[in-house]
Design a protein around this motif. Structure first.
Motif, PDB file in Angstrom:
ATOM      1  N   UNK A 115       0.819  -1.278   0.139  1.00 16.71           N
ATOM      2  CA  UNK A 115      -0.051  -0.048  -0.075  1.00 16.71           C
ATOM      3  C   UNK A 115       0.887   1.239  -0.187  1.00 16.71           C
ATOM      4  N   UNK A 116       1.929   0.965   0.685  1.00 13.39           N
ATOM      5  CA  UNK A 116       2.940   2.351   0.846  1.00 13.39           C
ATOM      6  C   UNK A 116       3.430   2.413  -0.471  1.00 13.39           C
ATOM      7  N   UNK A 117       3.998   1.544  -1.313  1.00 10.51           N
ATOM      8  CA  UNK A 117       4.536   1.756  -2.537  1.00 10.51           C
ATOM      9  C   UNK A 117       3.547   2.164  -3.306  1.00 10.51           C
ATOM     10  N   UNK A 118       2.328   1.689  -3.465  1.00 12.73           N
ATOM     11  CA  UNK A 118       1.345   2.269  -4.438  1.00 12.73           C
ATOM     12  C   UNK A 118       0.935   3.627  -4.104  1.00 12.73           C
ATOM     13  N   UNK A 119       0.863   4.148  -2.968  1.00 12.35           N
ATOM     14  CA  UNK A 119       0.652   5.552  -2.484  1.00 12.35           C
ATOM     15  C   UNK A 119       1.887   6.534  -3.109  1.00 12.35           C
ATOM     16  N   UNK A 120       3.014   5.719  -2.719  1.00  9.31           N
ATOM     17  CA  UNK A 120       4.223   6.894  -3.235  1.00  9.31           C
ATOM     18  C   UNK A 120       4.357   6.702  -4.772  1.00  9.31           C
ATOM     19  N   UNK A 121       3.966   5.654  -5.449  1.00  8.38           N
ATOM     20  CA  UNK A 121       3.965   5.718  -6.779  1.00  8.38           C
ATOM     21  C   UNK A 121       2.864   6.875  -7.408  1.00  8.38           C
ATOM     22  N   UNK A 122       1.931   6.628  -7.031  1.00  3.61           N
ATOM     23  CA  UNK A 122       0.897   7.436  -7.420  1.00  3.61           C
ATOM     24  C   UNK A 122       1.223   9.170  -6.939  1.00  3.61           C
ATOM     25  N   UNK A 126       1.420  11.822  -9.809  1.00  2.26           N
ATOM     26  CA  UNK A 126       0.582  13.035  -9.807  1.00  2.26           C
ATOM     27  C   UNK A 126       1.493  14.261  -9.715  1.00  2.26           C
ATOM     28  N   UNK A 127       2.392  14.376  -8.751  1.00  2.00           N
ATOM     29  CA  UNK A 127       3.226  15.421  -8.615  1.00  2.00           C
ATOM     30  C   UNK A 127       3.952  15.875  -9.980  1.00  2.00           C
ATOM     31  N   UNK A 128       4.538  14.827 -10.779  1.00  2.00           N
ATOM     32  CA  UNK A 128       5.216  15.114 -12.141  1.00  2.00           C
ATOM     33  C   UNK A 128       4.221  15.776 -13.210  1.00  2.00           C
ATOM     34  N   UNK A 129       3.066  14.886 -13.216  1.00  2.15           N
ATOM     35  CA  UNK A 129       1.995  15.463 -13.983  1.00  2.15           C
ATOM     36  C   UNK A 129       1.461  16.991 -13.666  1.00  2.15           C
ATOM     37  N   UNK A 130       1.129  17.081 -12.389  1.00  2.00           N
ATOM     38  CA  UNK A 130       0.764  18.453 -12.231  1.00  2.00           C
ATOM     39  C   UNK A 130       1.762  19.697 -12.591  1.00  2.00           C
ATOM     40  N   UNK A 131       2.995  19.346 -12.235  1.00  2.56           N
ATOM     41  CA  UNK A 131       4.307  20.154 -12.462  1.00  2.56           C
ATOM     42  C   UNK A 131       4.183  20.518 -14.037  1.00  2.56           C
ATOM     43  N   UNK A 150      -0.873  16.169  -5.176  1.00  2.00           N
ATOM     44  CA  UNK A 150      -0.247  14.752  -5.218  1.00  2.00           C
ATOM     45  C   UNK A 150      -0.646  13.956  -4.174  1.00  2.00           C
ATOM     46  N   UNK A 151      -0.813  14.924  -2.808  1.00  2.00           N
ATOM     47  CA  UNK A 151      -1.037  14.244  -1.505  1.00  2.00           C
ATOM     48  C   UNK A 151      -2.551  13.626  -1.588  1.00  2.00           C
ATOM     49  N   UNK A 154      -2.957  10.894  -4.024  1.00  2.00           N
ATOM     50  CA  UNK A 154      -2.305   9.398  -3.652  1.00  2.00           C
ATOM     51  C   UNK A 154      -3.272   8.794  -2.453  1.00  2.00           C
ATOM     52  N   UNK A 155      -3.582   9.619  -1.389  1.00  2.00           N
ATOM     53  CA  UNK A 155      -4.251   9.288  -0.215  1.00  2.00           C
ATOM     54  C   UNK A 155      -5.781   8.652  -0.880  1.00  2.00           C
ATOM     55  N   UNK A 156      -6.356   9.456  -1.713  1.00  2.00           N
ATOM     56  CA  UNK A 156      -7.616   8.993  -2.081  1.00  2.00           C
ATOM     57  C   UNK A 156      -7.776   7.955  -3.005  1.00  2.00           C
ATOM     58  N   UNK A 157      -6.832   7.573  -3.668  1.00  2.00           N
ATOM     59  CA  UNK A 157      -6.559   6.257  -4.255  1.00  2.00           C
ATOM     60  C   UNK A 157      -6.083   4.979  -3.423  1.00  2.00           C
ATOM     61  N   UNK A 158      -5.549   5.215  -2.399  1.00  2.00           N
ATOM     62  CA  UNK A 158      -5.142   4.313  -1.692  1.00  2.00           C
ATOM     63  C   UNK A 158      -5.655   3.855  -0.272  1.00  2.00           C
ATOM     64  N   UNK A 159      -5.797   4.995   0.570  1.00  2.59           N
ATOM     65  CA  UNK A 159      -6.336   4.799   1.938  1.00  2.59           C
ATOM     66  C   UNK A 159      -7.947   4.070   2.097  1.00  2.59           C
ATOM     67  N   UNK A 160      -8.477   4.764   1.081  1.00  2.00           N
ATOM     68  CA  UNK A 160     -10.026   4.073   1.373  1.00  2.00           C
ATOM     69  C   UNK A 160     -10.251   2.683   0.891  1.00  2.00           C
ATOM     70  N   UNK A 161      -9.451   2.294  -0.252  1.00  2.00           N
ATOM     71  CA  UNK A 161      -9.790   0.660  -0.460  1.00  2.00           C
ATOM     72  C   UNK A 161      -8.990  -0.093   0.464  1.00  2.00           C
ATOM     73  N   UNK A 162      -7.940   0.404   1.023  1.00  2.00           N
ATOM     74  CA  UNK A 162      -7.134  -0.319   2.076  1.00  2.00           C
ATOM     75  C   UNK A 162      -8.055  -0.513   3.422  1.00  2.00           C
TER      76      UNK A 162
END
Length: 439
Positions: A115-122, A126-131, A150-151, A154-162
């Motif tokens: 879950x941490x790897x998925x959140x960091x990757x997202x 997101x950070x690169x795409x927004x920049x 980016x934060x 990543x939290x929205x796509x990782x925390x709720x399903x976990x």
């Protein structure tokens, strides 16, 4: 009976690794939607990467179809979703994969790590795409928006399903534990019911044996005396009419006493819980008698027999009846008489009574000695007879014997923790001895 554990593992009705067809259909539908999503997202990925559009679409279809094995290999699904995150693919696969991973029976450290790897990757993507969007002028927001987007993404796509997966997994394990506990309790209740039925059947058998023993003690002695008096009556009917009349009166008295005791015992059985009542039963029909009611009636009869049975105070009358039947019997008592428990007095009386009955049956006319000893912590009794003067006399009276008298006496004495010994004497007679403890 609930279905848990091994029974559930063997109750599979779905294809391959699915337990049910409904689960297979759900995973197939999710995999299809994920493949379509990844195929659509593969078009811009192919343009940015400079590869043919068909290759991007095929790559997206293959990557999205991995969701089909989410129940079998949830770690592989999450790793694939992390791998294709830089290509901005597999959002549905990532969400469903994290949920399945958190709900699976896996160590928590693996769930947290993936879950941490998925959140960091997202977050990085997101950070690169927004920049890039801000640098290209697509967005005119300030620099604060890049880390915020980016934060939160990543939290929205990782925390709720976990979190949802952890909750569902915990609830599933709780339900499984409750099922197993219910199944265990059901087995225990069934075992207890079987044991209770066995104990009830054993108790009913014990009560039937006790009632049969009581009836044997009541009937055998008096009927034996009646037969002896009847034989004597037949022998002196013409020679001594007065003695014949006396013997006839004794036979009548003993018959009435036997009938009275039988009627009392059968009355208890008939009135016990109404099991033998004739209410609602037509003539010639046998009423249905529950086994539990039979056991209750037997227990009531046994209790009545214990409460109303004879005691040692009636021993003189018992010896007198045998003497009136023509037996030469001597009673001797040692020690100071005292009161005993009801069961002890009844058992002592029944031992003497059955021993005298056996003398009437097998050694008619033999001289008999009845000895009773009151000791400090026990009571002892002994009935010994000499050899009969005429061996053929016993057969002439023709008294039947069921062979259960000595067995019944032994069971009575041993049930009270006593000692019972019986056997022939050196002189050719027979001796019955019993010692019953009385604290």
């Amino acid at each position: 009976m609930t279905t848990t554990g091994e029974a559930r593992s063997t109750a599979r009705h779905g294809p391959w690794w699915w337990d049910r067809w409904r689960s297979a259909a759900l995973d197939g539908s999710l995999a299809l939607v994920s493949a379509v999503e990844c195929a659509a997202e593969g078009v811009p990925f192919a343009r940015d990467a400079g590869i043919p559009l068909a290759a991007g679409v095929v790559f997206g279809v293959v990557a999205g179809s991995v969701l089909l094995v989410r129940r079998k290999w949830p770690i592989a699904v999450v790793l694939v979703s992390i791998a294709i995150t830089p290509a901005q693919m597999g959002f549905l696969m990532g969400i469903v994969g994290l949920y399945t991973l958190a709900a699976a029976e896996l160590p928590r450290r693996i769930i947290v790590a993936l879950a941490g790897m998925s959140m960091v990757g997202t977050m990085i993507v997101t950070f690169v795409r927004a920049r890039q969007d801000i640098a290209s002028g697509t967005w005119t927001l300030g620099d604060w928006f890049v880390p915020f987007a980016s934060i939160t993404t990543s939290l929205g796509l990782t925390a709720p399903p976990v979190l949802l997966g952890l909750y569902v997994g915990a609830r599933r394990r709780l339900m499984e534990s409750l099922r197993e506990r219910a199944d265990s309790l059901e087995r225990e209740l069934q075992l207890l019911a079987e044991r209770a039925e066995e104990r009830a059947e054993w108790a009913r058998g014990e009560e039937r044996t006790r009632i049969a023993r009581e009836m044997h003690d009541v009937v055998a002695h008096r009927v034996s005396l009646m037969v002896v008096h009847a034989a004597a009556l037949q022998a002196v009917a013409r020679k001594d009419p007065d003695k014949a009349v006396k013997n006839a009166a004794l036979v009548g008295d003993m018959g009435r006493q036997a009938l009275t005791e039988l009627r009392e015992m059968l009355g208890v059985l008939r009135s016990g819980s109404g099991v033998l009542g004739d209410k609602g039963v037509r003539p010639g029909e046998m009423p249905a008698i529950p086994l539990a009611a039979v056991g209750a009636a037997a227990a009531a009869a046994a209790d009545s027999a214990r409460e109303d049975g004879p005691d040692l105070g009636e021993l003189d009358e018992l010896v007198g009846q045998s003497a009136a039947a023509g037996m030469t019997v001597a009673l001797s008592v040692e020690g100071v008489a005292r009161s005993y428990a009801r069961e002890i007095e009844q058992t002592a009386y029944r031992v003497v009574q059955e021993a005298l009955t056996n003398v009437h049956k097998h050694a008619a006319g033999a001289k008999t000695y009845v000895r009773l000893a009151h000791r400090v912590s026990e009571i002892a009794m002994q009935v010994e007879n000499e050899p009969p003067p005429e061996p053929a006399s016993a057969s002439a009276v023709r008294l039947p014997s069921g062979g259960n008298g000595l067995v019944g006496m032994r069971e009575r004495v041993l049930a009270l923790g006593g000692v019972f010994v019986s056997g022939p004497t050196d002189a050719g007679g027979f001796r019955v001895s019993a010692v019953i403890p009385s604290p």
